[in-house]
Design a protein around this motif. Structure first.
Motif, PDB file in Angstrom:
ATOM      1  N   TRP A 157       0.862  -1.389  -0.087  1.00  0.00           N
ATOM      2  CA  TRP A 157      -0.143   0.066  -0.042  1.00  0.00           C
ATOM      3  C   TRP A 157       0.930   1.137  -0.028  1.00  0.00           C
ATOM      4  O   TRP A 157       2.055   1.109   0.095  1.00  0.00           O
ATOM      5  CB  TRP A 157      -0.925   0.002   1.201  1.00  0.00           C
ATOM      6  CG  TRP A 157      -0.195   0.047   2.443  1.00  0.00           C
ATOM      7  CD1 TRP A 157       0.202   1.186   3.176  1.00  0.00           C
ATOM      8  CD2 TRP A 157       0.229  -1.137   3.559  1.00  0.00           C
ATOM      9  NE1 TRP A 157       0.766   0.898   4.250  1.00  0.00           N
ATOM     10  CE2 TRP A 157       0.827  -0.600   4.527  1.00  0.00           C
ATOM     11  CE3 TRP A 157       0.055  -2.546   3.243  1.00  0.00           C
ATOM     12  CZ2 TRP A 157       1.296  -1.237   5.579  1.00  0.00           C
ATOM     13  CZ3 TRP A 157       0.427  -3.284   4.270  1.00  0.00           C
ATOM     14  CH2 TRP A 157       1.038  -2.598   5.372  1.00  0.00           C
ATOM     15  N   THR A 191      -4.090   0.921  -2.208  1.00  0.00           N
ATOM     16  CA  THR A 191      -4.775   1.504  -1.040  1.00  0.00           C
ATOM     17  C   THR A 191      -3.643   2.535  -0.509  1.00  0.00           C
ATOM     18  O   THR A 191      -2.366   2.447  -0.402  1.00  0.00           O
ATOM     19  CB  THR A 191      -5.038   0.654  -0.026  1.00  0.00           C
ATOM     20  OG1 THR A 191      -6.105  -0.438  -0.428  1.00  0.00           O
ATOM     21  CG2 THR A 191      -5.515   1.194   1.267  1.00  0.00           C
ATOM     22  N   LEU A 243      -8.054   3.434  -3.150  1.00  0.00           N
ATOM     23  CA  LEU A 243      -8.804   2.905  -1.895  1.00  0.00           C
ATOM     24  C   LEU A 243      -8.103   3.705  -0.681  1.00  0.00           C
ATOM     25  O   LEU A 243      -7.181   4.007  -0.759  1.00  0.00           O
ATOM     26  CB  LEU A 243      -8.875   1.547  -1.630  1.00  0.00           C
ATOM     27  CG  LEU A 243      -9.200   0.497  -2.894  1.00  0.00           C
ATOM     28  CD1 LEU A 243      -9.074  -0.904  -2.447  1.00  0.00           C
ATOM     29  CD2 LEU A 243     -10.372   1.135  -3.643  1.00  0.00           C
ATOM     30  N   THR A 244      -8.995   4.188   0.447  1.00  0.00           N
ATOM     31  CA  THR A 244      -8.338   4.755   1.268  1.00  0.00           C
ATOM     32  C   THR A 244      -8.675   4.205   2.977  1.00  0.00           C
ATOM     33  O   THR A 244      -9.776   3.749   2.846  1.00  0.00           O
ATOM     34  CB  THR A 244      -8.843   6.298   1.237  1.00  0.00           C
ATOM     35  OG1 THR A 244     -10.194   6.343   1.256  1.00  0.00           O
ATOM     36  CG2 THR A 244      -8.117   7.131   0.178  1.00  0.00           C
ATOM     37  N   THR A 245      -7.707   4.538   3.600  1.00  0.00           N
ATOM     38  CA  THR A 245      -8.026   4.270   4.991  1.00  0.00           C
ATOM     39  C   THR A 245      -7.180   4.938   5.692  1.00  0.00           C
ATOM     40  O   THR A 245      -6.366   5.938   5.218  1.00  0.00           O
ATOM     41  CB  THR A 245      -8.084   2.712   5.494  1.00  0.00           C
ATOM     42  OG1 THR A 245      -8.034   2.493   6.800  1.00  0.00           O
ATOM     43  CG2 THR A 245      -6.515   2.312   5.226  1.00  0.00           C
ATOM     44  N   GLY A 287     -11.235   7.977  -1.810  1.00  0.00           N
ATOM     45  CA  GLY A 287     -11.157   6.650  -2.128  1.00  0.00           C
ATOM     46  C   GLY A 287     -12.624   5.987  -2.686  1.00  0.00           C
ATOM     47  O   GLY A 287     -13.546   6.419  -2.330  1.00  0.00           O
ATOM     48  N   LYS A 311     -13.095   2.892  -2.209  1.00  0.00           N
ATOM     49  CA  LYS A 311     -13.758   2.498  -1.142  1.00  0.00           C
ATOM     50  C   LYS A 311     -12.920   2.979   0.164  1.00  0.00           C
ATOM     51  O   LYS A 311     -11.829   3.471  -0.189  1.00  0.00           O
ATOM     52  CB  LYS A 311     -13.677   0.650  -1.296  1.00  0.00           C
ATOM     53  CG  LYS A 311     -14.291   0.229  -2.168  1.00  0.00           C
ATOM     54  CD  LYS A 311     -14.069  -1.381  -2.202  1.00  0.00           C
ATOM     55  CE  LYS A 311     -14.750  -2.082  -3.279  1.00  0.00           C
ATOM     56  NZ  LYS A 311     -14.748  -3.617  -3.351  1.00  0.00           N
ATOM     57  N   ARG A 312     -13.805   3.245   1.202  1.00  0.00           N
ATOM     58  CA  ARG A 312     -13.215   3.735   2.205  1.00  0.00           C
ATOM     59  C   ARG A 312     -13.589   3.077   3.594  1.00  0.00           C
ATOM     60  O   ARG A 312     -14.438   2.850   3.857  1.00  0.00           O
ATOM     61  CB  ARG A 312     -13.825   5.445   2.323  1.00  0.00           C
ATOM     62  CG  ARG A 312     -13.723   5.940   1.153  1.00  0.00           C
ATOM     63  CD  ARG A 312     -14.333   7.193   1.051  1.00  0.00           C
ATOM     64  NE  ARG A 312     -15.570   7.400   0.948  1.00  0.00           N
ATOM     65  CZ  ARG A 312     -16.375   7.633  -0.020  1.00  0.00           C
ATOM     66  NH1 ARG A 312     -15.709   7.431  -1.321  1.00  0.00           N
ATOM     67  NH2 ARG A 312     -17.625   7.577   0.130  1.00  0.00           N
ATOM     68  N   VAL A 322     -10.237  -2.958   1.613  1.00  0.00           N
ATOM     69  CA  VAL A 322      -9.200  -2.159   1.180  1.00  0.00           C
ATOM     70  C   VAL A 322      -8.006  -2.428   1.394  1.00  0.00           C
ATOM     71  O   VAL A 322      -6.924  -2.330   0.707  1.00  0.00           O
ATOM     72  CB  VAL A 322      -9.471  -0.706   2.185  1.00  0.00           C
ATOM     73  CG1 VAL A 322     -10.776   0.003   1.904  1.00  0.00           C
ATOM     74  CG2 VAL A 322      -9.197  -0.807   3.565  1.00  0.00           C
ATOM     75  N   LEU A 323      -7.674  -3.709   2.408  1.00  0.00           N
ATOM     76  CA  LEU A 323      -6.357  -4.164   2.458  1.00  0.00           C
ATOM     77  C   LEU A 323      -6.606  -5.630   2.792  1.00  0.00           C
ATOM     78  O   LEU A 323      -6.584  -6.132   3.962  1.00  0.00           O
ATOM     79  CB  LEU A 323      -5.592  -3.736   3.661  1.00  0.00           C
ATOM     80  CG  LEU A 323      -4.930  -2.405   3.604  1.00  0.00           C
ATOM     81  CD1 LEU A 323      -4.543  -1.577   4.686  1.00  0.00           C
ATOM     82  CD2 LEU A 323      -3.935  -2.064   2.507  1.00  0.00           C
TER      83      LEU A 323
END
Length: 299
Positions: free
Chosen positions: A62, A90, A116-118, A150, A152-153, A243-244
């Motif tokens: 990531w 991500t 994608l984000t976190t 993102g 997806k978040r 996301v991961l």
């Protein structure tokens, strides 16, 4: 008066949103001491840096994005992404916020790449430890709107996502006592408009803008609770694997960074003790760039 965009001259800032994290399956994410936690805190107050965290063969890896968004950040990301296949990757955010317009530029680039984000503190691991993401961290100010970019978040339960109003960074320390010109007010309204368009383009809800713009700079940052994260559409999944992949949620041995704060609407607070204001994005940090005055609206 000038709108200052680089961090050494402070720039437009929105202060808010907390950070989330995750730990790779089988990994033991251990910071080991509060000193390590302090290092992580200081890094998120410096200009943003991007690093690729590899974890092959069990996962793709990531992007770690740590620090404040400055006028140089979009260019720095382009240099980082050159030669890398980042589509669908991500981004793990750990940031105190920064420049509104530069965050919007970077967020649109994230969405174009299908990222994608976190949020969390990325841990590279060592010879015997796998890389991991510590779940307790902060995503404040314009970091929240990078999170929103993102496709997806995901936000872990231990994360601190905090919001605040847009304000002129050079006058945020004593906003009530500062003076403002008609030009300043025009710039504020223009940038709120840009931020509103970006929010809706990214699929965010008007509640996110309402929450952020209701908190003046002389009040503590507002921390979003689980209900508000869903209400604002900052969270699109409750599964870290979205996301991961191949990750498991596990809090590392890390000092408590700050207490949760009361929701502005929705659930009752878990703790009555309010968190201190953390307007960290306003730190005077040299970026190597030269600030330019904001252009007036063309008529």
């Amino acid at each position: 008066m000038r709108l200052l965009n680089s961090l050494n001259l402070r720039g437009w800032l929105l202060v808010g949103t907390a950070v989330c994290g995750v730990v790779l399956a089988g990994a033991v994410a251990t910071l080991g001491s509060s000193a390590r936690a302090g290092v992580a805190l200081e890094e998120r107050k410096l200009p943003m840096k991007f690093n690729w965290i590899a974890c092959e063969p069990n996962c793709r890896g990531w992007v770690s994005a740590v620090g404040i968004i400055t006028a140089d950040t979009p260019k720095d990301f382009e240099e980082f992404s050159r030669g890398r296949q980042l589509g669908g990757a991500t981004v793990v955010l750990d940031s105190s916020g920064g420049s509104v317009n530069d965050a919007i530029t970077l967020g649109r680039r994230f969405r174009n790449l299908g990222l994608l984000t976190t949020v969390g503190v990325s841990l590279r691991g060592g010879q015997s430890a796998r890389p991991a993401v510590a779940p307790e961290a902060y995503c404040e100010s314009m970091c929240v709107f990078l999170l929103l970019a993102g496709k997806k978040r995901y936000v872990p339960e231990a994360a601190h996502v905090r919001v605040h109003q847009i304000w002129m960074g050079d006058r945020a320390d004593d906003a009530k006592a500062a003076s403002y010109s008609a030009q300043d007010l025009m710039i504020v309204e223009r940038d709120i408009g840009r931020l509103a368009k970006y929010t809706f383009d990214m699929g965010g809800a008007g509640d996110l803008l309402s929450l952020a713009l209701s908190v003046p700079p002389w009040e503590d940052l507002h921390e979003l609770d689980a209900g508000e994260l869903k209400l604002t559409n900052l969270v699109t999944t409750d599964l870290v694997a979205d996301v991961l992949p191949h990750v498991d949620i596990s809090a590392p041995a890390m000092a408590e960074l700050a207490p949760k704060t009361q929701a502005r609407f929705g659930a009752e607070p878990e703790q009555s003790q309010p968190a201190k204001s953390t307007k960290t994005a306003e730190a005077l940090v040299p970026t190597g760039g030269v600030a330019a005055p904001a252009p007036a609206t063309q008529k």
